[in-house]
Scaffold this active site. Sequence first.
Site, short mmCIF file in Angstrom:
data_model
loop_
_atom_site.label_atom_id
_atom_site.label_comp_id
_atom_site.label_asym_id
_atom_site.label_seq_id
_atom_site.Cartn_x
_atom_site.Cartn_y
_atom_site.Cartn_z
N VAL A 58 0.55 -1.14 -0.21
CA VAL A 58 -0.42 -0.17 0.11
C VAL A 58 1.40 0.61 0.29
CG1 VAL A 58 -1.49 1.61 1.36
CG2 VAL A 58 -1.83 -1.16 0.51
N SER B 224 5.56 -1.41 -1.14
CA SER B 224 5.22 -0.32 -2.32
C SER B 224 6.65 0.18 -2.79
CB SER B 224 3.99 0.08 -2.33
OG SER B 224 3.46 0.91 -3.10
N GLN C 279 7.04 -4.79 -3.77
CA GLN C 279 6.46 -4.30 -5.20
C GLN C 279 6.98 -3.94 -6.44
OE1 GLN C 279 3.80 -1.94 -4.62
NE2 GLN C 279 3.58 -2.15 -7.19
N TYR D 92 6.33 -1.32 -8.86
CA TYR D 92 5.18 -0.59 -10.54
C TYR D 92 6.34 -0.53 -11.52
CZ TYR D 92 1.15 0.26 -7.79
OH TYR D 92 0.06 -0.18 -7.74
N THR E 236 2.72 -5.44 -9.88
CA THR E 236 1.76 -5.19 -10.11
C THR E 236 1.11 -4.66 -11.81
OG1 THR E 236 1.71 -4.75 -7.83
CG2 THR E 236 -0.23 -3.51 -9.32
N ARG F 72 -11.65 7.28 -9.51
CA ARG F 72 -11.63 7.05 -8.72
C ARG F 72 -12.97 8.80 -7.62
NH1 ARG F 72 -5.90 4.55 -5.67
NH2 ARG F 72 -6.14 2.91 -7.32
N LYS G 139 1.09 -9.75 -9.76
CA LYS G 139 -0.15 -9.10 -8.86
C LYS G 139 -1.36 -8.76 -10.26
CE LYS G 139 -1.84 -6.67 -5.14
NZ LYS G 139 -1.34 -5.67 -5.49
N HIS H 18 -7.06 -5.53 -6.82
CA HIS H 18 -6.36 -3.82 -5.54
C HIS H 18 -7.37 -3.62 -5.40
CE1 HIS H 18 -3.04 -1.00 -7.02
NE2 HIS H 18 -3.87 -0.37 -6.80
N ARG I 168 -10.62 -1.24 -6.71
CA ARG I 168 -9.92 0.53 -6.75
C ARG I 168 -9.18 0.76 -8.56
NH1 ARG I 168 -8.00 3.01 -2.22
NH2 ARG I 168 -6.43 3.69 -3.12
N SER J 282 -8.22 -8.63 -2.66
CA SER J 282 -8.78 -7.76 -2.42
C SER J 282 -10.76 -8.61 -1.61
CB SER J 282 -8.77 -7.67 -4.05
OG SER J 282 -8.23 -7.58 -4.05
N VAL K 206 -10.15 -9.73 1.75
CA VAL K 206 -10.71 -10.21 3.45
C VAL K 206 -10.36 -9.20 4.29
CG1 VAL K 206 -8.59 -11.56 4.70
CG2 VAL K 206 -8.42 -11.93 2.14
N GLY L 299 -5.42 -5.44 2.56
CA GLY L 299 -4.81 -4.62 2.40
C GLY L 299 -5.32 -3.38 3.23
N ARG L 300 -6.64 -3.31 3.44
CA ARG L 300 -7.02 -2.34 4.09
C ARG L 300 -6.82 -2.20 5.15
NH1 ARG L 300 -10.21 -2.06 -0.40
NH2 ARG L 300 -10.37 0.22 -1.41
#
Length: 406
Positions: free
Chosen positions: A117, A145, A167, A169, A195, A204, A277, A301, A304, A333, A335, A355-356
Amino acid sequence: MTTDDATEPGPAAAAVPTAALSGFQDEIYLHGLLEERVPGYPTDLSALEDAAREVLAPGPFGYVAGAAGTGATLRANRAAFDRWAIVPRMLRDVSVRDLSRTVLGTRLAAPVLTAPVGVLSIVHEEAEPAVARAAAALGLGSVLSTASSTPMEEVAAAAGDGPRWYQLYWARDPEVTASLLARARAAGFTHLVVTLDTGMLGWRPRDLDQAYLPFLRSTGIANYLTDPAFRAGLAKPPEEDPFGAVAHWAGMFSNPALTWADLAWLREHWDGPVVLKGIVHADDARRARDAGMDGIVVSNHGGRQVDGALGALAALPGVADAVGADLAVLFDSGVRTGADIVKALALGAEAVLVGRPYVYGLALGGEDGVRHVLRCLLAELDLTLALSGHASVGELGRDSLVQQGV
Ligand SMILES: Cc1cc2nc3c(=O)[nH]c(=O)nc-3n(C[C@H](O)[C@H](O)[C@H](O)COP(=O)(O)O)c2cc1C
Ligand SMILES: O=C(O)C(=O)c1ccccc1
């Protein structure tokens, strides 16, 4: 690919006896009895979002909780879990339980990792190092991240003996990508999670309505600002022109032109395990296998990116059937609870990323809050496993579940 029998337990995993997990429940009751003290954080993990809303400003809260478009995929992630039910079995001696698992050679006290994240400094100043410390203390994995608000070398140090997964990008500028990978290697990260579902940021509305972009208002992209190849592409140093640096970053942080053929380049620049991912189609999972990848994360994701995309758990059984014997299939996603972890493992995931929930824990109490969330998850996983008649995560399978309303 089930690797429960793999060797080399890591030091962090060995430090956490399984018995300590559901013991967290006893600890909470004991504090209540002896000190008249309640946990101070929600133990119903589905209540974390509401608690975090109270402590976060609307911008950061909306960024974390928000999703693409109408939120249809965010809801689909939860609905997909609700469609499966655990079927408890009795009289199976569950007095001694084993939650541990080795995933791509990384020994974990339970098959749980914190998902990558970005920009965590927007929710709490302790940010990414706090997450790395909390996960390592419990013997869990943690995926850092690329969009970390703390330079990766500092986070690596915070992880100590714990597993270090990075991770990526995949930036448009190959020199920046190569530089990030070289730094990650040098900092002791062993596994790469690439990812693929964020070639650009999704639509968003919560962020758009507030004109909130976390990168503009904090040290959000510290990992890039400390990167020599990234700095070399700037007309002025970020210290003189912070906005210019962010604009440059926004134009290059991800590369929507990538194709399967580019994975060969990645192999040349990373000699450890590579996990893709964002896979939700069995054919993409097969392509990952055929390209020599080591694992995949079945993920949308956290809802998102593509509003209207399928719930991630709905994709898991088909993907696991296609490649589960050849690749490590991880899942994220949606959980939220220990029972969710049981369902994902039963449907073929070797491990889950969360995640969140941990981001809300971080917002509520820094490292202590993250640790609380992870301990609750592990305790509930352990209890759900035991009470449904399983003595180890390896015993979970499709016959542990039934589809609701079918
Ligand atoms: C605020 C936020 C930032 C994220 N940043 C990244 C990121 O930098 N890299 C990445 O691969 N995934 C990122 N993700 C996606 C997570 O890794 C993960 O796939 C998702 O959160 C899982 O869903 P869950 O939140 O329902 O558990 C982010 C998710 C959130 C909520
Ligand atoms: O917000 C996200 O979901 C995300 O993946 C991201 C992308 C770029 C920077 C930070 C986070």
